[in-house]
Structures are given as structure tokens and as C-alpha cells.
Design a protein around this motif. Structure first.
Motif, mmCIF file in Angstrom:
data_model
loop_
_atom_site.group_PDB
_atom_site.id
_atom_site.type_symbol
_atom_site.label_atom_id
_atom_site.label_comp_id
_atom_site.label_asym_id
_atom_site.label_seq_id
_atom_site.Cartn_x
_atom_site.Cartn_y
_atom_site.Cartn_z
ATOM 1 N N SER A 169 1.055 -0.660 0.044
ATOM 2 C CA SER A 169 -0.010 0.478 0.403
ATOM 3 C C SER A 169 0.947 1.379 0.127
ATOM 4 N N CYS A 173 2.266 1.342 -3.571
ATOM 5 C CA CYS A 173 1.475 2.286 -4.570
ATOM 6 C C CYS A 173 1.200 4.063 -4.427
ATOM 7 N N GLY A 202 -3.858 2.177 -4.378
ATOM 8 C CA GLY A 202 -4.769 0.814 -4.924
ATOM 9 C C GLY A 202 -5.248 0.142 -4.350
ATOM 10 N N ILE A 203 -4.012 -0.486 -3.103
ATOM 11 C CA ILE A 203 -4.182 -2.071 -3.265
ATOM 12 C C ILE A 203 -3.826 -1.203 -1.474
ATOM 13 N N HIS A 236 -8.021 -4.670 -4.175
ATOM 14 C CA HIS A 236 -7.425 -3.979 -5.405
ATOM 15 C C HIS A 236 -8.538 -4.473 -6.231
ATOM 16 N N CYS A 237 -8.402 -4.157 -7.359
ATOM 17 C CA CYS A 237 -9.019 -3.671 -7.923
ATOM 18 C C CYS A 237 -9.506 -5.125 -9.174
ATOM 19 N N ALA A 271 -13.476 -1.704 -3.810
ATOM 20 C CA ALA A 271 -11.622 -1.691 -4.102
ATOM 21 C C ALA A 271 -11.219 -0.297 -5.306
ATOM 22 N N CYS A 310 -6.371 0.528 -8.383
ATOM 23 C CA CYS A 310 -5.977 -0.670 -8.576
ATOM 24 C C CYS A 310 -5.416 0.072 -10.265
ATOM 25 N N HIS A 313 -3.105 -2.020 -11.794
ATOM 26 C CA HIS A 313 -2.237 -2.973 -12.297
ATOM 27 C C HIS A 313 -1.317 -3.156 -12.975
#
Length: 191
Positions: free
Chosen positions: A70, A73, A87-88, A104-105, A151, A163, A165
Motif C-alpha cells: 500500500s 503504491c 490502489g491496494i 484491489h481492483c 476497491a 489499482c 495493475h
């Protein structure tokens, strides 16, 4: 010596060369164009395959709840130092003895958050998930509620975080809980 075209320049990797030769052939209207390294690829194919990467959490049973992912990110992607701007996000599954889970996504396709975004700040990413264009975001928060796994977070200033990716968090996990997985994306090609 045969003259090389610009698409055959040394250093241009195969995928770039393929995309470039297919794109050039499409622009000039050449039918049945073949790439020398990929003789089975024609410009008049109906579908073009490519690979994308998605963040996965294959070893969350080993997570120690350190939040390194986290913070990585937040710092590397959003230039902040806060768990709330990542994002996470890592949450307890019910206490230290029950472990942790990563929020997360999940790369929905179609992404309900992108469908809900009124400005196009969130748009569908090929293969699932979203592409975020922060300059288009009006901070309305309409993307937050449709997410089936919560998310997407929104801070007190209205900024949203999800997230994308990118995989920057993976190398910062000391337990190896995170991984990037390649997926095959099929896209329509107009000939």
C-alpha cells in the motif's frame, strides 16, 4: 544488400514491430500484409491477440499485514504517503490469527466503475480493469459505489484511488504475496 524498412530497425522488439507493420499496412490500405517474423499474421484478420498483466494475490495466506504494498503504491503512483491513497489496501480478515486480505481492483470486464463515470476519467482497460485519467475526474464519487469489491476509495478531498495493475507494489511485498499474471487479450481489428 537489401534495404531495410523503418519497421525492421534493430532494437524494435517483435510486438512493436508487429503492431507497427500491421498499423502501417492498415493506414496505407494494404490487404493481406504479412510481418516477416510472424508470417501467419495478416492485416485482414478479424481478431488480434495481445497480452496484458493483472495484479493477483496468490499467496495471501503468507501476508503479515505490513502494508508495504500500500505504501509503495501511494508513494510511487500517487506521490503520497498514506494507506488511504493507495490502489491496494490490506485489511484484517478478522484478527491477526485469521490473516489478511488485499483489497484491489479485480479487473472487471466490463468495469462497472467505468460505466458509472460521467466524464470518462475511468475508461475500460483492455483485458479488464480501468485506465484512470485524473485530469478528467470531477471528484463526484459515482465510480465508488458500483465496485463489487469496494476497491475504489475516495479521500476527504474527493480524490479517488484504484489499482491500475501496474505491478509496482509486487516487489515491495516481503512475503511474496503478490504477483503479476499475464492474460491474453483479444481485440477486434478492422481491415
Amino acid at each position: 544488400m537489401e534495404k531495410q524498412g523503418f519497421w525492421q530497425e534493430p532494437g524494435l522488439h517483435d510486438k512493436g514491430r508487429l503492431a507497427l507493420s500491421v498499423g502501417v499496412a492498415y493506414l496505407v490500405g494494404v490487404k493481406g500484409c504479412r510481418d516477416e517474423k510472424h508470417p501467419a499474421i495478416h492485416i485482414n484478420l478479424k481478431r488480434l491477440h495481445d497480452t496484458m498483466k493483472q495484479l493477483t494475490t496468490p499467496r495471501m495466506d503468507q501476508c503479515i499485514g505490513c502494508h508495504s504494498c500500500s505504501l509503495a503504491c501511494a508513494r510511487l503512483i500517487h506521490q503520497r504517503i498514506s494507506w488511504q491513497t493507495a490502489g491496494i489496501r490490506i485489511h484484517s480478515s478478522g484478527g491477526l490469527s485469521t490473516g489478511f486480505m488485499a483489497i484491489h481492483c479485480l479487473a472487471c470486464d466490463p468495469a462497472p466503475c467505468a460505466l458509472a463515470c460521467p466524464t470518462g476519467a475511468f475508461s475500460q482497460r483492455p483485458g479488464g480493469g480501468v485506465i484512470v485519467r485524473r485530469k478528467l475526474c470531477i471528484q463526484c464519487g459515482q465510480c465508488v459505489a458500483p465496485c463489487p469489491v469496494e476497491a475504489i476509495s475516495q479521500n476527504s478531498q474527493g480524490e479517488v484511488f484504484v489499482c491500475i495493475h501496474c505491478g509496482r507494489c509486487v516487489e515491495f511485498c516481503p512475503q511474496g504475496c503478490l504477483a503479476m499474471q499475464e492474460i491474453v487479450v483479444t481485440a477486434e481489428v478492422k481491415a
